[in-house]
Design a protein around this motif. Sequence first.
Motif, PDB file in Angstrom:
ATOM      1  N   THR A   1       3.425  10.721  -9.250  1.00 22.18           N
ATOM      2  CA  THR A   1       2.933  10.863 -10.630  1.00 22.18           C
ATOM      3  C   THR A   1       1.649  11.652 -10.735  1.00 22.18           C
ATOM      4  OG1 THR A   1       1.669   8.795 -10.536  1.00 22.18           O
ATOM      5  CG2 THR A   1       3.986   8.635 -11.184  1.00 22.18           C
ATOM      6  N   GLY A   2       0.844  11.639  -9.687  1.00 22.21           N
ATOM      7  CA  GLY A   2      -0.459  12.289  -9.757  1.00 22.21           C
ATOM      8  C   GLY A   2      -1.501  11.458 -10.485  1.00 22.21           C
ATOM      9  N   GLU A   3      -1.094  10.297 -11.026  1.00 20.62           N
ATOM     10  CA  GLU A   3      -2.034   9.429 -11.733  1.00 20.62           C
ATOM     11  C   GLU A   3      -2.730   8.515 -10.738  1.00 20.62           C
ATOM     12  OE1 GLU A   3      -2.873   9.442 -14.883  1.00 20.62           O
ATOM     13  OE2 GLU A   3      -1.499  11.078 -15.367  1.00 20.62           O
ATOM     14  N   PRO A   4      -4.038   8.495 -10.719  1.00 25.15           N
ATOM     15  CA  PRO A   4      -4.731   7.635  -9.753  1.00 25.15           C
ATOM     16  C   PRO A   4      -4.610   6.162 -10.133  1.00 25.15           C
ATOM     17  CG  PRO A   4      -6.311   8.691 -11.203  1.00 25.15           C
ATOM     18  CD  PRO A   4      -4.977   9.283 -11.544  1.00 25.15           C
ATOM     19  N   LEU A   5      -4.662   5.305  -9.131  1.00 23.55           N
ATOM     20  CA  LEU A   5      -4.753   3.856  -9.327  1.00 23.55           C
ATOM     21  C   LEU A   5      -6.202   3.459  -9.086  1.00 23.55           C
ATOM     22  CD1 LEU A   5      -1.560   2.621  -7.450  1.00 23.55           C
ATOM     23  CD2 LEU A   5      -1.858   2.948  -9.898  1.00 23.55           C
TER      24      LEU A   5
ATOM     25  N   SER B   1      -6.612   4.706  -5.369  1.00 24.08           N
ATOM     26  CA  SER B   1      -5.839   5.739  -4.675  1.00 24.08           C
ATOM     27  C   SER B   1      -5.746   6.972  -5.564  1.00 24.08           C
ATOM     28  CB  SER B   1      -4.433   5.227  -4.329  1.00 24.08           C
ATOM     29  OG  SER B   1      -4.496   4.069  -3.524  1.00 24.08           O
ATOM     30  N   PHE B   2      -5.787   8.159  -4.942  1.00 25.18           N
ATOM     31  CA  PHE B   2      -5.762   9.408  -5.700  1.00 25.18           C
ATOM     32  C   PHE B   2      -5.096  10.473  -4.839  1.00 25.18           C
ATOM     33  CE2 PHE B   2      -9.763   8.435  -3.712  1.00 25.18           C
ATOM     34  CZ  PHE B   2     -10.005   9.535  -2.881  1.00 25.18           C
ATOM     35  N   ARG B   3      -4.451  11.422  -5.525  1.00 28.07           N
ATOM     36  CA  ARG B   3      -3.738  12.491  -4.823  1.00 28.07           C
ATOM     37  C   ARG B   3      -4.705  13.577  -4.401  1.00 28.07           C
ATOM     38  NH1 ARG B   3       1.516  14.780  -7.774  1.00 28.07           N
ATOM     39  NH2 ARG B   3      -0.033  15.809  -9.106  1.00 28.07           N
ATOM     40  N   LEU B   4      -4.479  14.151  -3.197  1.00 24.57           N
ATOM     41  CA  LEU B   4      -5.316  15.224  -2.651  1.00 24.57           C
ATOM     42  C   LEU B   4      -4.544  16.539  -2.711  1.00 24.57           C
ATOM     43  CD1 LEU B   4      -6.739  13.406   0.514  1.00 24.57           C
ATOM     44  CD2 LEU B   4      -7.848  13.692  -1.705  1.00 24.57           C
ATOM     45  N   GLN B   5      -5.222  17.604  -3.181  1.00 26.01           N
ATOM     46  CA  GLN B   5      -4.607  18.927  -3.295  1.00 26.01           C
ATOM     47  C   GLN B   5      -5.542  19.975  -2.698  1.00 26.01           C
ATOM     48  OE1 GLN B   5      -3.989  18.628  -7.626  1.00 26.01           O
ATOM     49  NE2 GLN B   5      -1.784  18.914  -7.227  1.00 26.01           N
TER      50      GLN B   5
ATOM     51  N   ALA C   1       0.824  -1.201   0.000  1.00 24.00           N
ATOM     52  CA  ALA C   1       0.000   0.000   0.000  1.00 24.00           C
ATOM     53  C   ALA C   1       0.860   1.255   0.000  1.00 24.00           C
ATOM     54  CB  ALA C   1      -0.937  -0.017   1.203  1.00 24.00           C
ATOM     55  N   GLU C   2       1.973   1.219   0.715  1.00 29.32           N
ATOM     56  CA  GLU C   2       2.851   2.385   0.765  1.00 29.32           C
ATOM     57  C   GLU C   2       3.498   2.643  -0.589  1.00 29.32           C
ATOM     58  OE1 GLU C   2       6.747   3.453   3.339  1.00 29.32           O
ATOM     59  OE2 GLU C   2       4.879   3.179   4.452  1.00 29.32           O
ATOM     60  N   ALA C   3       3.887   1.584  -1.280  1.00 31.58           N
ATOM     61  CA  ALA C   3       4.487   1.757  -2.609  1.00 31.58           C
ATOM     62  C   ALA C   3       3.486   2.363  -3.587  1.00 31.58           C
ATOM     63  CB  ALA C   3       4.993   0.405  -3.126  1.00 31.58           C
ATOM     64  N   ARG C   4       2.241   1.905  -3.502  1.00 28.62           N
ATOM     65  CA  ARG C   4       1.217   2.464  -4.392  1.00 28.62           C
ATOM     66  C   ARG C   4       0.929   3.923  -4.049  1.00 28.62           C
ATOM     67  NH1 ARG C   4      -2.946  -2.743  -4.265  1.00 28.62           N
ATOM     68  NH2 ARG C   4      -1.738  -4.068  -5.698  1.00 28.62           N
ATOM     69  N   ALA C   5       0.859   4.247  -2.750  1.00 29.53           N
ATOM     70  CA  ALA C   5       0.599   5.629  -2.350  1.00 29.53           C
ATOM     71  C   ALA C   5       1.727   6.550  -2.796  1.00 29.53           C
ATOM     72  CB  ALA C   5       0.411   5.705  -0.842  1.00 29.53           C
TER      73      ALA C   5
ATOM     74  N   VAL D   1      -1.574  17.640  -0.377  1.00 29.05           N
ATOM     75  CA  VAL D   1      -1.762  17.511   1.065  1.00 29.05           C
ATOM     76  C   VAL D   1      -1.837  16.053   1.510  1.00 29.05           C
ATOM     77  CG1 VAL D   1      -2.906  19.743   1.251  1.00 29.05           C
ATOM     78  CG2 VAL D   1      -4.264  17.675   0.809  1.00 29.05           C
ATOM     79  N   GLY D   2      -1.814  15.124   0.546  1.00 31.79           N
ATOM     80  CA  GLY D   2      -1.847  13.723   0.920  1.00 31.79           C
ATOM     81  C   GLY D   2      -2.434  12.844  -0.171  1.00 31.79           C
ATOM     82  N   VAL D   3      -2.784  11.629   0.226  1.00 31.19           N
ATOM     83  CA  VAL D   3      -3.342  10.642  -0.693  1.00 31.19           C
ATOM     84  C   VAL D   3      -4.606  10.069  -0.079  1.00 31.19           C
ATOM     85  CG1 VAL D   3      -2.977   8.430  -1.885  1.00 31.19           C
ATOM     86  CG2 VAL D   3      -1.082  10.026  -1.632  1.00 31.19           C
ATOM     87  N   GLY D   4      -5.639   9.977  -0.900  1.00 36.74           N
ATOM     88  CA  GLY D   4      -6.878   9.365  -0.461  1.00 36.74           C
ATOM     89  C   GLY D   4      -6.979   7.933  -0.965  1.00 36.74           C
TER      90      GLY D   4
END
Length: 824
Positions: A198-202, A224-228, A188-192, A235-238
């Motif tokens: 990259t900003g590309e969601p999984l 998983s997706f990046r939060l801005q 999970a940490e590697a994916r986050a 600001v993190g990852v959701g």
Amino acid sequence: MRPGAITTPEASGSDTRRCPFDVTDAAVLVVDPQGLIQGWSRGAQELLGYAEQDVIGHPAKELLAVPGEGLKLRHRTGSGWQAALTVRHRDGSSLEVGAQACPLGADRKGASWLVVAADLATMRTWEREQAVLRGLFTQSPFGLAVVDPQLRFLMINPALERMDGVPARLRLGRRLRDAMPGAAGPLAEARAREVLETGEPLVAVEQVDSAVDPHRQHVRSGSSFRLQDSAGHTVGVGHAVLDVTSHHRARQRLALVNEASVLIGSTLDLDRTVQELAEVLVPPVADFVAVDLLASVVGEQDPEPLLMSDTADLRRSAHRSIRPGPPNVLVALGEPANYPPVSPQARCVATGRPVLDAVVDLTTPWLRHDPPRAAKLHEVGVHSHMVVPLRARGITVGVATLMRWRNAESFDADDLLLVEELAARAAVCVDNARRFTREHRAALTLQRSLLPQDLPADTAVEAAYRYLPADTQAGVGGDWFDVLSLSGSRVGLVVGDVVGHGMHAAATMGRLRTAVHTLADLDLPPDELLSHLDDLVLRLAADEETADRPGTGVLGATCLYGVYDPIARSATFARAGHPPPAIAHLDRAVEFPDIPAGPPLGLGGLPFEAAEVPIPDGCVLAFYTDGLVTASPDRDVETGLERLCFALAHPDRPLEEICDDMVRTLLPDRPHDDVAFLVARPHALSADSFATWDLTSEPTAVAHARTITGQQLERWGLDELAFTTELIVSELVTNAIRYASEPIALRLIRDVHLICEVSDGSNTSPHLRRARSNDEGGRGLFLVAQFAQRWGTRYTPEGKTIWAEQPLPIGFRTNPAGQTPSCP
């Protein structure tokens, strides 16, 4: 703006992620106790269009489009109030706003109010978005988590708590790799980290997880997706997680059903079909499965419906276990199952309904009546048990028993539905296999009954053969062979192949074989015999068309017919679309003589040609159908003939050994076509086994013939046959002199019979008749028929030959090489 639409920052030009009542953006005004406006913000000027100097000191109620509306819509919220108002814009238009007010403080004149207003549509959009966010985080089935850029947990919703079984407080502030068990944390940490960089969601990444429930695997779909923030800073990852175990299992079941449709029933073999069902079920569904069929089904009979009072005679037909090696079972394959009447298997057969025991232990009622089986189940550790009927065309043909011990989950309703579907498919295949096997065996029995059971004991030819029916998919065919004893110690050798498979091909083969026997008895030359056989095939095809039975008509046949003459040491062959014979010599390579091919039987109108081939001593003749040299679909005829030559090498071996080598060298385990072949070792008659004399047409030739016949029989030690033989010779020579023409010849042959032959130059055929009491003649052939075992006429290019056979005395033997006989 359309009702219910959610405004995005791009659509509205404002950031709806901020509260519309934020004082930095909203319209803010201060109203004194007298209701006069004392403060006016820049946001108020932008919302309503009034400048500060236009409203300061003016009553606030002048801003309302409808005087007094604010009192009607006002409602309290804590110490303040909230209202939806319609206000007047400076340009005269009306504008709906949402307003909130709270007291600032009170003096002797009363309290002043701070009023914050915003566009009503924007406010409601923001409220809906907040409701969606709250519902998604607190009420949806999605497990949600937020981690900061250092991959530490910031937020965890209740659904994820329930999904993982870990309270949020034990994870908040901890890194992913430390807060999640096993390999799940580092993964999970590697994916986050990948999403952060990259900003590309999984999206919809499935993962199998058994940490929460070690006895049951769970499948989760995670995104998983990046939060801005509003400024675009990360600001993190959701993370959003959904348990898709049920969907995953549904896909697995569907895939298993699709796989079963290909695997089960791949052949029409009964045993293989039930074994395929067992292979499909173990291990995907059960740890052990046993398939028991009714004894009537195993015996290829029609099963009958059973009543509850009946005892089902079940036979173990297949079983399979997850344990390596043969399963340790109470019932061996092919043995009776002997289930008690109260057992699930007996009840399943009688009712046609499945029996599901999700939990099985020593207290299960039906096990108390079957101590051996109870002990075995307890020893293995079986905890769940299911019995499903195999039903085809409304009748139960058997049962499948499934057990689990390594798989800790109990059988459930979904498992039952899956197994019932697979069992239903297998039952139809079992019934089809049973029906086909019965029909195939009947056709094979018919075909074998039409083939020769024993080859004739003939000194001129030593023969061996093999017949191998096609695999069960193709069905029996119409291949046949024969060895026929002909007059003059000659031997007819024949092999043929009817086009097609099935009962009709076998029946047609029987007709053609009978016709060959009849035509061969007439001593027809090989080419004439094939011409008559061709006419027969044409008539059979015409009869089928007249009977209006499409699909059963005779499509044609091929045939090779040869006649070996042990005196001339040659053979005459003719073939109708059939492969030529092979001659294996002792001192040179295998030979395929050049015999004119001729058309297949059933075409009509084209002649057949015969060819005479010398047959040296010690060679072996091989007659075969095309299935021998084209046994595999990927093999051409040339390769097959090369293998045939290899198998026929060293013809001095026993014929049975040569046949075995031909089977091993040329045939696969399951030939796709019928195969029949005949190998024969000809034996020429020695010079002292026959004698030939030329006779004149003078009346004195009869006495001379009697004299030389008696002398020859004396040399052979056959004096006891002298009287009958001289009588036969006398009558035959008399007929030749009286009714025929020269040249006239007499030949005696000592083989397994004593044969008398009288040849002449006439083509007239003698007829046997019963002479009247006052007739002076007409009794010659009648006497010949009385003293001879067989007699007949054969035609030659020079005329005809009348022959008669007598059995040799008991104890008189002639060895296969045709050497001088010995008497006991």
